[in-house]
Design a protein around this motif. Structure first.
Motif, PDB file in Angstrom:
ATOM      1  N   PHE A 149       0.834  -1.208   0.000  1.00 26.35           N
ATOM      2  CA  PHE A 149       0.000   0.000   0.000  1.00 26.35           C
ATOM      3  C   PHE A 149       0.870   1.260   0.000  1.00 26.35           C
ATOM      4  CE2 PHE A 149      -3.277  -2.901   1.901  1.00 26.35           C
ATOM      5  CZ  PHE A 149      -4.203  -2.770   0.883  1.00 26.35           C
ATOM      6  N   ALA A 150       1.937   1.236   0.772  1.00 21.94           N
ATOM      7  CA  ALA A 150       2.848   2.386   0.791  1.00 21.94           C
ATOM      8  C   ALA A 150       3.500   2.584  -0.570  1.00 21.94           C
ATOM      9  CB  ALA A 150       3.920   2.185   1.867  1.00 21.94           C
ATOM     10  N   HIS A 151       3.829   1.476  -1.242  1.00 26.31           N
ATOM     11  CA  HIS A 151       4.429   1.572  -2.572  1.00 26.31           C
ATOM     12  C   HIS A 151       3.457   2.185  -3.565  1.00 26.31           C
ATOM     13  CE1 HIS A 151       5.628  -0.055  -6.575  1.00 26.31           C
ATOM     14  NE2 HIS A 151       6.813   0.293  -6.142  1.00 26.31           N
ATOM     15  N   GLN A 152       2.181   1.816  -3.474  1.00 26.64           N
ATOM     16  CA  GLN A 152       1.180   2.398  -4.358  1.00 26.64           C
ATOM     17  C   GLN A 152       1.071   3.901  -4.143  1.00 26.64           C
ATOM     18  OE1 GLN A 152       0.984  -0.415  -6.440  1.00 26.64           O
ATOM     19  NE2 GLN A 152      -1.048   0.446  -6.770  1.00 26.64           N
ATOM     20  N   ALA A 153       1.084   4.317  -2.877  1.00 24.64           N
ATOM     21  CA  ALA A 153       0.994   5.749  -2.583  1.00 24.64           C
ATOM     22  C   ALA A 153       2.224   6.501  -3.086  1.00 24.64           C
ATOM     23  CB  ALA A 153       0.827   5.961  -1.082  1.00 24.64           C
ATOM     24  N   GLY A 165       4.619  10.003  -7.936  1.00 19.26           N
ATOM     25  CA  GLY A 165       5.569  10.169  -9.018  1.00 19.26           C
ATOM     26  C   GLY A 165       6.969   9.693  -8.711  1.00 19.26           C
ATOM     27  N   LEU A 166       7.165   9.018  -7.584  1.00 22.71           N
ATOM     28  CA  LEU A 166       8.480   8.529  -7.200  1.00 22.71           C
ATOM     29  C   LEU A 166       8.538   7.031  -7.439  1.00 22.71           C
ATOM     30  CD1 LEU A 166      11.242   9.145  -5.945  1.00 22.71           C
ATOM     31  CD2 LEU A 166      10.233   8.730  -3.694  1.00 22.71           C
ATOM     32  N   GLN A 167       9.500   6.599  -8.247  1.00 20.80           N
ATOM     33  CA  GLN A 167       9.648   5.188  -8.575  1.00 20.80           C
ATOM     34  C   GLN A 167      10.673   4.535  -7.651  1.00 20.80           C
ATOM     35  OE1 GLN A 167       7.810   3.525 -10.770  1.00 20.80           O
ATOM     36  NE2 GLN A 167       6.668   5.377 -11.331  1.00 20.80           N
ATOM     37  N   LEU A 217       9.700  -2.315  -5.051  1.00 22.19           N
ATOM     38  CA  LEU A 217       8.645  -2.667  -4.110  1.00 22.19           C
ATOM     39  C   LEU A 217       9.191  -3.061  -2.748  1.00 22.19           C
ATOM     40  CD1 LEU A 217       5.684  -3.237  -3.464  1.00 22.19           C
ATOM     41  CD2 LEU A 217       5.957  -5.496  -4.524  1.00 22.19           C
ATOM     42  N   PHE A 218      10.375  -3.682  -2.731  1.00 23.46           N
ATOM     43  CA  PHE A 218      10.887  -4.165  -1.453  1.00 23.46           C
ATOM     44  C   PHE A 218      11.301  -3.021  -0.520  1.00 23.46           C
ATOM     45  CE2 PHE A 218      14.873  -3.620  -3.720  1.00 23.46           C
ATOM     46  CZ  PHE A 218      15.738  -3.169  -2.724  1.00 23.46           C
ATOM     47  N   VAL A 219      11.549  -1.837  -1.071  1.00 25.35           N
ATOM     48  CA  VAL A 219      11.991  -0.725  -0.225  1.00 25.35           C
ATOM     49  C   VAL A 219      10.895  -0.284   0.747  1.00 25.35           C
ATOM     50  CG1 VAL A 219      12.823   1.657  -0.208  1.00 25.35           C
ATOM     51  CG2 VAL A 219      13.710   0.041  -1.881  1.00 25.35           C
ATOM     52  N   PRO A 220       9.657   0.008   0.292  1.00 22.90           N
ATOM     53  CA  PRO A 220       8.599   0.332   1.265  1.00 22.90           C
ATOM     54  C   PRO A 220       8.294  -0.826   2.208  1.00 22.90           C
ATOM     55  CG  PRO A 220       7.966   1.028  -0.945  1.00 22.90           C
ATOM     56  CD  PRO A 220       9.184   0.183  -1.093  1.00 22.90           C
ATOM     57  N   CYS A 221       8.368  -2.065   1.700  1.00 26.68           N
ATOM     58  CA  CYS A 221       8.120  -3.219   2.571  1.00 26.68           C
ATOM     59  C   CYS A 221       9.168  -3.293   3.673  1.00 26.68           C
ATOM     60  CB  CYS A 221       8.119  -4.502   1.744  1.00 26.68           C
ATOM     61  SG  CYS A 221       6.782  -4.623   0.536  1.00 26.68           S
ATOM     62  N   LEU A 222      10.414  -3.036   3.309  1.00 27.24           N
ATOM     63  CA  LEU A 222      11.483  -3.041   4.298  1.00 27.24           C
ATOM     64  C   LEU A 222      11.275  -1.953   5.337  1.00 27.24           C
ATOM     65  CD1 LEU A 222      14.300  -4.000   5.282  1.00 27.24           C
ATOM     66  CD2 LEU A 222      15.281  -2.360   3.673  1.00 27.24           C
ATOM     67  N   LEU A 223      10.907  -0.761   4.876  1.00 25.22           N
ATOM     68  CA  LEU A 223      10.695   0.354   5.793  1.00 25.22           C
ATOM     69  C   LEU A 223       9.532   0.080   6.738  1.00 25.22           C
ATOM     70  CD1 LEU A 223      11.488   3.215   6.635  1.00 25.22           C
ATOM     71  CD2 LEU A 223       9.923   4.090   4.900  1.00 25.22           C
ATOM     72  N   VAL A 224       8.434  -0.449   6.209  1.00 24.16           N
ATOM     73  CA  VAL A 224       7.274  -0.772   7.045  1.00 24.16           C
ATOM     74  C   VAL A 224       7.642  -1.843   8.060  1.00 24.16           C
ATOM     75  CG1 VAL A 224       4.977  -1.807   7.041  1.00 24.16           C
ATOM     76  CG2 VAL A 224       5.567  -0.073   5.346  1.00 24.16           C
ATOM     77  N   GLY A 225       8.390  -2.865   7.638  1.00 22.04           N
ATOM     78  CA  GLY A 225       8.799  -3.908   8.566  1.00 22.04           C
ATOM     79  C   GLY A 225       9.654  -3.382   9.699  1.00 22.04           C
ATOM     80  N   MET A 226      10.538  -2.445   9.382  1.00 26.09           N
ATOM     81  CA  MET A 226      11.376  -1.858  10.423  1.00 26.09           C
ATOM     82  C   MET A 226      10.547  -1.038  11.395  1.00 26.09           C
ATOM     83  SD  MET A 226      14.636  -0.725   8.094  1.00 26.09           S
ATOM     84  CE  MET A 226      15.371   0.142   9.477  1.00 26.09           C
ATOM     85  N   VAL A 227       9.587  -0.288  10.862  1.00 22.02           N
ATOM     86  CA  VAL A 227       8.768   0.576  11.719  1.00 22.02           C
ATOM     87  C   VAL A 227       7.904  -0.249  12.664  1.00 22.02           C
ATOM     88  CG1 VAL A 227       6.882   2.254  11.721  1.00 22.02           C
ATOM     89  CG2 VAL A 227       8.780   2.515  10.113  1.00 22.02           C
TER      90      VAL A 227
END
Length: 208
Positions: free
Chosen positions: A42-46, A51-53, A56-66
């Motif tokens: 969901f964060a990746h979609q937002a 407009g920022l490419q 997919l694993f980057v938002p998932c990684l950030l969410v997992g850390m948070v």
């Protein structure tokens, strides 16, 4: 309660002797990973709509850390598997599968005609990596055990990718001892900040 150093994923934590990795713990760790992936998607979609490419694993990684650094403190009775042996097993298993899939999917025969130039570039990259680690990275970080672990991770990242860096650090820490800070610093830099910077740098040079 006695401190038990568990040689899984290079991490150590306090656990009771009777603690074992059972099916409930493995399922909880798998569920936690899927929750991080779901909210990361969901964060990746937002982020994409802005407009920022980013991979997919980057938002998932950030969410997992948070969530792994907030839920255990906000809801201690929930039993979130952050830092658990089960999560470490799932982490090691997932990393091994990813590396195996990456190696099996490499179609090296398609690069046969470029073998000479590729070997030349690889040799130059190896030399530059060794020089940078020996004269810059290792001294700057402090010439201590943490610096050695981070240097092993940077070797994998410079010559391949973040999963290889994690595998390198895991091999070192399983043999010589835990270095939890290294497993926080390197994934943040190599899997988040680098990709975030590349999103702007590549766009700039493409436009230029």
């Amino acid at each position: 309660m006695e401190e038990i150093v568990v040689p899984i994923a290079g991490l150590s934590f306090e656990a009771e002797k009777r603690e074992t990795v059972d099916h409930v713990g493995l399922m909880s760790a798998t569920l936690a990973a899927h929750v991080a992936i779901l909210f990361g998607w969901f964060a990746h979609q937002a982020i994409t709509e802005m407009g920022l490419q980013l991979p997919l694993f980057v938002p998932c990684l950030l969410v997992g850390m948070v969530i792994s650094n907030t839920i255990p403190y906000l809801f201690p009775r929930m039993g979130w598997p952050a830092g658990s042996r089960a999560l470490a097993v799932v982490s090691d298993h997932s990393l091994s599968i990813f590396l195996a899939m990456s190696l099996m999917s490499m179609q090296l025969w398609t690069l046969a005609e470029l073998g000479g130039p590729l070997l030349t570039v690889l040799a130059m990259q190896l030399v530059m990596t060794v020089l940078f680690i020996g004269f810059v990275a290792f001294p700057v970080v402090g010439r201590a055990y943490l610096a050695a672990v981070l240097s092993s991770g940077f070797t994998g990242f410079a010559l391949d990718a973040t999963p290889t860096a994690i595998a390198n650090m895991s091999s070192v820490t399983k043999r010589y001892g835990a270095a939890p800070l290294a497993f926080i610093v390197l994934p943040l830099v190599s899997a988040f900040f680098v990709d975030l910077a590349n999103a702007f740098i590549i766009r700039f040079f493409v436009g230029f």
